[in-house]
Design a protein around this motif. Structure first.
Motif, PDB file in Angstrom:
ATOM      1  N   ILE A  87      27.281 -12.530 -51.857  1.00  0.00           N
ATOM      2  CA  ILE A  87      27.177 -12.156 -53.281  1.00  0.00           C
ATOM      3  C   ILE A  87      25.878 -12.735 -53.849  1.00  0.00           C
ATOM      4  CG2 ILE A  87      28.450 -14.149 -54.263  1.00  0.00           C
ATOM      5  CD1 ILE A  87      29.912 -12.011 -56.086  1.00  0.00           C
ATOM      6  N   GLY A  88      25.419 -12.174 -54.949  1.00  0.00           N
ATOM      7  CA  GLY A  88      24.176 -12.645 -55.575  1.00  0.00           C
ATOM      8  C   GLY A  88      23.027 -12.493 -54.586  1.00  0.00           C
ATOM      9  N   GLY A  89      22.281 -13.555 -54.402  1.00  0.00           N
ATOM     10  CA  GLY A  89      21.131 -13.501 -53.506  1.00  0.00           C
ATOM     11  C   GLY A  89      21.508 -13.246 -52.056  1.00  0.00           C
ATOM     12  N   SER A  90      22.766 -13.429 -51.709  1.00  0.00           N
ATOM     13  CA  SER A  90      23.195 -13.184 -50.328  1.00  0.00           C
ATOM     14  C   SER A  90      23.715 -11.762 -50.154  1.00  0.00           C
ATOM     15  CB  SER A  90      24.268 -14.209 -49.942  1.00  0.00           C
ATOM     16  OG  SER A  90      23.733 -15.506 -50.048  1.00  0.00           O
ATOM     17  N   SER A 104      26.068 -16.608 -46.810  1.00  0.00           N
ATOM     18  CA  SER A 104      26.238 -17.495 -47.967  1.00  0.00           C
ATOM     19  C   SER A 104      25.428 -18.764 -47.740  1.00  0.00           C
ATOM     20  CB  SER A 104      27.717 -17.858 -48.161  1.00  0.00           C
ATOM     21  OG  SER A 104      27.857 -18.809 -49.190  1.00  0.00           O
ATOM     22  N   LYS A 105      24.516 -19.019 -48.648  1.00  0.00           N
ATOM     23  CA  LYS A 105      23.687 -20.220 -48.507  1.00  0.00           C
ATOM     24  C   LYS A 105      24.575 -21.466 -48.431  1.00  0.00           C
ATOM     25  CE  LYS A 105      20.034 -22.736 -50.882  1.00  0.00           C
ATOM     26  NZ  LYS A 105      19.023 -22.728 -51.934  1.00  0.00           N
ATOM     27  N   THR A 106      25.528 -21.562 -49.353  1.00  0.00           N
ATOM     28  CA  THR A 106      26.359 -22.763 -49.423  1.00  0.00           C
ATOM     29  C   THR A 106      27.605 -22.672 -48.548  1.00  0.00           C
ATOM     30  OG1 THR A 106      27.516 -21.755 -51.277  1.00  0.00           O
ATOM     31  CG2 THR A 106      25.680 -23.231 -51.815  1.00  0.00           C
ATOM     32  N   THR A 109      30.983 -20.311 -51.665  1.00  0.00           N
ATOM     33  CA  THR A 109      31.115 -19.384 -52.797  1.00  0.00           C
ATOM     34  C   THR A 109      32.453 -18.658 -52.702  1.00  0.00           C
ATOM     35  OG1 THR A 109      28.739 -19.162 -52.826  1.00  0.00           O
ATOM     36  CG2 THR A 109      29.979 -17.462 -53.979  1.00  0.00           C
ATOM     37  N   THR A 153      32.774 -14.930 -51.607  1.00  0.00           N
ATOM     38  CA  THR A 153      32.416 -14.663 -50.215  1.00  0.00           C
ATOM     39  C   THR A 153      33.467 -15.209 -49.263  1.00  0.00           C
ATOM     40  OG1 THR A 153      30.104 -14.664 -50.824  1.00  0.00           O
ATOM     41  CG2 THR A 153      30.589 -15.039 -48.492  1.00  0.00           C
ATOM     42  N   GLY A 205      18.513 -18.811 -53.373  1.00  0.00           N
ATOM     43  CA  GLY A 205      19.363 -17.656 -53.050  1.00  0.00           C
ATOM     44  C   GLY A 205      18.696 -16.334 -53.405  1.00  0.00           C
ATOM     45  N   ARG A 206      18.117 -16.256 -54.595  1.00  0.00           N
ATOM     46  CA  ARG A 206      17.534 -14.985 -55.047  1.00  0.00           C
ATOM     47  C   ARG A 206      16.165 -14.729 -54.429  1.00  0.00           C
ATOM     48  NH1 ARG A 206      18.427 -18.666 -58.873  1.00  0.00           N
ATOM     49  NH2 ARG A 206      16.690 -19.623 -60.006  1.00  0.00           N
ATOM     50  N   GLN A 229      18.642 -10.216 -60.944  1.00  0.00           N
ATOM     51  CA  GLN A 229      18.941 -11.592 -60.525  1.00  0.00           C
ATOM     52  C   GLN A 229      17.653 -12.391 -60.389  1.00  0.00           C
ATOM     53  OE1 GLN A 229      20.127 -12.597 -56.540  1.00  0.00           O
ATOM     54  NE2 GLN A 229      21.176 -14.451 -57.195  1.00  0.00           N
ATOM     55  N   GLU A 281      18.087 -14.809 -63.479  1.00  0.00           N
ATOM     56  CA  GLU A 281      18.626 -16.091 -63.015  1.00  0.00           C
ATOM     57  C   GLU A 281      17.500 -17.130 -62.944  1.00  0.00           C
ATOM     58  OE1 GLU A 281      22.317 -16.331 -60.331  1.00  0.00           O
ATOM     59  OE2 GLU A 281      20.745 -16.999 -58.986  1.00  0.00           O
ATOM     60  N   GLN A 333      19.836 -22.794 -61.283  1.00  0.00           N
ATOM     61  CA  GLN A 333      20.718 -21.797 -61.908  1.00  0.00           C
ATOM     62  C   GLN A 333      22.010 -22.450 -62.383  1.00  0.00           C
ATOM     63  OE1 GLN A 333      19.568 -21.072 -58.521  1.00  0.00           O
ATOM     64  NE2 GLN A 333      21.139 -22.548 -57.914  1.00  0.00           N
ATOM     65  N   VAL A 340      25.208 -20.649 -64.125  1.00  0.00           N
ATOM     66  CA  VAL A 340      26.295 -19.866 -63.538  1.00  0.00           C
ATOM     67  C   VAL A 340      27.499 -20.749 -63.183  1.00  0.00           C
ATOM     68  CG1 VAL A 340      24.757 -18.072 -62.651  1.00  0.00           C
ATOM     69  CG2 VAL A 340      25.322 -19.996 -61.198  1.00  0.00           C
ATOM     70  N   LYS A 359      32.305 -20.459 -63.240  1.00  0.00           N
ATOM     71  CA  LYS A 359      32.979 -20.656 -61.944  1.00  0.00           C
ATOM     72  C   LYS A 359      34.069 -21.719 -62.071  1.00  0.00           C
ATOM     73  CE  LYS A 359      28.944 -20.000 -58.922  1.00  0.00           C
ATOM     74  NZ  LYS A 359      28.093 -20.683 -57.943  1.00  0.00           N
TER      75      LYS A 359
HETATM   76  O1  F6P Z   1      25.327 -16.809 -58.802  1.00  0.00           O
HETATM   77  C1  F6P Z   1      25.000 -18.092 -58.422  1.00  0.00           C
HETATM   78  C2  F6P Z   1      24.543 -18.167 -57.007  1.00  0.00           C
HETATM   79  O2  F6P Z   1      24.409 -19.509 -56.679  1.00  0.00           O
HETATM   80  C3  F6P Z   1      23.257 -17.416 -56.728  1.00  0.00           C
HETATM   81  O3  F6P Z   1      22.134 -18.108 -57.088  1.00  0.00           O
HETATM   82  C4  F6P Z   1      23.385 -17.165 -55.272  1.00  0.00           C
HETATM   83  O4  F6P Z   1      22.477 -16.216 -54.828  1.00  0.00           O
HETATM   84  C5  F6P Z   1      24.824 -16.728 -55.202  1.00  0.00           C
HETATM   85  O5  F6P Z   1      25.485 -17.584 -56.118  1.00  0.00           O
HETATM   86  C6  F6P Z   1      25.465 -16.805 -53.851  1.00  0.00           C
HETATM   87  O6  F6P Z   1      25.461 -18.097 -53.331  1.00  0.00           O
HETATM   88  P1  F6P Z   1      25.722 -18.379 -51.812  1.00  0.00           P
HETATM   89  O7  F6P Z   1      24.659 -17.716 -51.028  1.00  0.00           O
HETATM   90  O8  F6P Z   1      25.697 -19.865 -51.672  1.00  0.00           O
HETATM   91  O9  F6P Z   1      27.073 -17.810 -51.454  1.00  0.00           O
END
Ligand code: F6P
Length: 550
Positions: free
Chosen positions: A157-160, A210-212, A215, A218, A273-274, A355, A359, A507, A510, A514
């Motif tokens: 989601i988002g940047g991913s 997903s970077k983290t 999320t 995801t 992410g973006r 985004q 963002e 960011q 956001v 959450k």
């Molecule tokens: O919407 C907030 C955010 O942190 C974005 O900046 C990022 O792209 C998105 O959520 C997804 O995050 P992740 O890649 O960690 O799942």
């Protein structure tokens, strides 16, 4: 990096000079500006890579442009740009470097973060992605039952999600048409349902991006996808290893989810992410278009990076676009910016830019945490022409708002079109050019009257004009040009954040939603008490529960 050495933006003499210049210029008209300078179209256009930018239809003079460049110089844009490219930690609220530019640096480049050159790691992951993408494309990566992959589902989601999903649409003519690609992002179960309803678990590969890797959307969708797979394959847990790969910075969460770390494609905390779709986050895209086209896209990004880094201010496209946005947002009270691509394949481009821009620059405190007293990022919006012309262009032409716009078009139609459909391209482009002309020059009451229009209708048929546009024209829409376009906007956003003295790379905004969603969910499912819930939200929660029969 903080704002040491620079004063408040609105107290800079360069800012005041622009405000005074704006007053002096008054309601200068584009007709007048063109009439006064036969060379204007040529002088106010530039080349950046394959992109031709015409910025002559802007409400600016040589003096305006010089004052804007003075502002950029005084705000330290070039210094911050160089610090970014060097790998300094310019994302000050998170203490991170901002190095998406390293993702497309050639393999012999040296970019150091904390004394370590990150370029070898970038190219090692790229190499691993290429091997994997080729295996999937060539049918050598087989599923649990030995069948080759036929469908790739990216969950993120988002940047991913927005980057690979957008680029997949843009580069459809370059994709392996025999494979199916789906991009699932929404926590609404309907998204995953629609993506999977006609797919076969035996031949489906999931890329969990997903970077983290924390999320909620995801991880929830990935967990549901895992159940769908196991239900379809008789419940054998070992199937997951052949059908799930991960793209993340968080190896331990990936392992916790049950994905084999050997099937994880890494990236780093210095990739926002973006700003990440040219990292491993582009894995689904690479499977779709193949490693060679992916590398062409990276080369396009790099070409624009070099242009931004090296071109003099007068010829620097991202600098110019950023400064024009500042001219309208800060000195004309423009609230929004339209991006209007004349290409069906760019249907998700503006959503991607939303985004990237909103963002990044939707901030109201400066780098030192002090409230800003100037406007920051605009609302970015738009859809492809010519569809928009039959929807909202009325407001652009005759509404009361100042909305600068980018018109993006290509000289050649997409290669796959047959002669009949390719012939429609001239009509598409005629519309782009016509809109730029109509927005800029409008139609005066005298011109309307001269057509014999009855007097009472003249005001309704008059077009004020003076709506500023940039026209971006490229020879064709290919992977390299897409990279150039995205990098152009990345750096434009950078320029604006630098002038506004905000951190474009965090960011925090956001987070609150959450956290609150996590607190509210038990109230919906179990009727749990949520301490501190406001009266309106509490009433909505009860109404929802009643409607669900709970
Ligand atoms: O919407 C907030 C955010 O942190 C974005 O900046 C990022 O792209 C998105 O959520 C997804 O995050 P992740 O890649 O960690 O799942």
């Amino acid at each position: 990096m903080n704002a040491e050495g620079r004063g408040r933006l609105d107290r800079m003499p360069e800012w005041t000079a622009l405000a005074q210049h704006r007053e002096k210029l008054g309601e200068v008209g584009l007709r007048e500006l063109f009439a006064g300078d036969p060379e204007r179209a040529g002088r106010y256009s530039l080349r950046a890579g394959d992109l031709h930018l015409d910025y002559s239809k802007h409400l600016v003079t040589d003096e305006t442009l010089a004052l804007l460049r003075d502002l950029a110089a005084a705000a330290g844009v070039a210094g911050l740009r160089d610090a970014m490219f060097r790998g300094e930690k310019i994302n000050n609220t998170e203490g991170r470097a901002v190095l998406h530019t390293a993702l497309r640096a050639p393999h012999d480049a040296v970019v150091e973060v904390d004394g370590e050159n990150v370029v070898p790691a970038v190219h090692s992951v790229l190499g691993k992605m290429c091997v994997f993408a080729n295996k999937v494309r060539g049918g050598q990566w087989t599923g649990h039952t030995g069948k080759p992959v036929r469908a790739v589902v990216n969950i993120g989601i988002g940047g991913s999600d927005l980057g690979p999903a957008m680029a997949y649409e843009v580069l459809r003519p370059y994709t392996a048409r025999e494979l199916t690609f789906r991009f699932v992002s929404n926590i609404d179960g309907a998204d995953l349902h629609e993506a999977l309803r006609d797919l076969d678990p035996e031949t489906t590969l999931f890329v969990i991006s997903s970077k983290t890797f924390t999320t909620i959307e995801t991880i929830t969708n990935a967990t549901s996808a895992r159940s769908w797979l196991l239900d379809g394959l008789g419940g054998d847990e070992t199937a997951v290893a052949r059908h799930f790969v991960a793209v993340s910075t968080n190896a331990s969460e990936v392992a916790k989810f049950g994905i084999d770390p050997a099937n994880m494609f890494e990236f780093w905390d210095w990739v926002g992410g973006r700003y990440s779709y040219d990292s491993a986050i582009g894995l689904s895209l690479m499977i779709a278009i193949g490693p060679d086209h992916f590398r062409e896209m990276l080369a396009g990004f790099h070409l624009m990076d070099e242009h931004f880094r090296c071109a003099p201010p007068e010829e620097n496209a991202p600098l110019l676009l950023g400064l024009l946005g500042i001219w309208y947002g800060n000195f004309h009270d423009a609230q929004s910016h339209a991006v209007l691509p004349y290409s069906h394949y760019l249907s998700r481009f503006t959503a991607y830019l939303q985004q990237l821009d909103m963002e990044s620059n939707g901030k109201s405190v400066d780098r030192d945490g002090r409230p800003v007293s100037w406007q920051t990022g605009p609302v970015v919006w738009g859809t492809p022409g010519t569809n928009g012309q039959h929807a909202y262009y009325q407001l652009l032409h005759q509404g009361t708002k100042m909305i600068p716009a980018d018109l993006i078009g290509f000289a050649r139609p997409a290669g796959e079109l047959d002669d009949r459909l390719a012939a429609q391209h001239d009509l598409l482009m005629a519309n782009l050019f016509a809109q730029g002309q109509a927005l800029a020059f409008g139609k005066t009451a005298e011109e309307v009257e001269a057509e014999g229009v009855p007097a009472e209708q003249v005001p309704h048929r008059t077009f004020r004009g003076n709506h500023p546009t940039t026209t971006i024209l490229a020879p064709e829409l290919n992977p390299s040009v897409l990279g150039q376009l995205v990098a152009l906007y990345e750096h434009k956003v950078f320029v604006q954040g630098a002038v506004w003295n905000i951190d474009s790379f965090d960011q925090w905004g956001v987070e609150l939603g959450k956290v609150l969603a996590k607190r509210i969910e038990p109230a919906l499912t179990e009727g749990a008490d949520v301490p501190g819930l406001d009266a309106s939200t509490a009433a909505l929660v009860s109404r929802y529960r009643a409607l669900r029969g709970r």
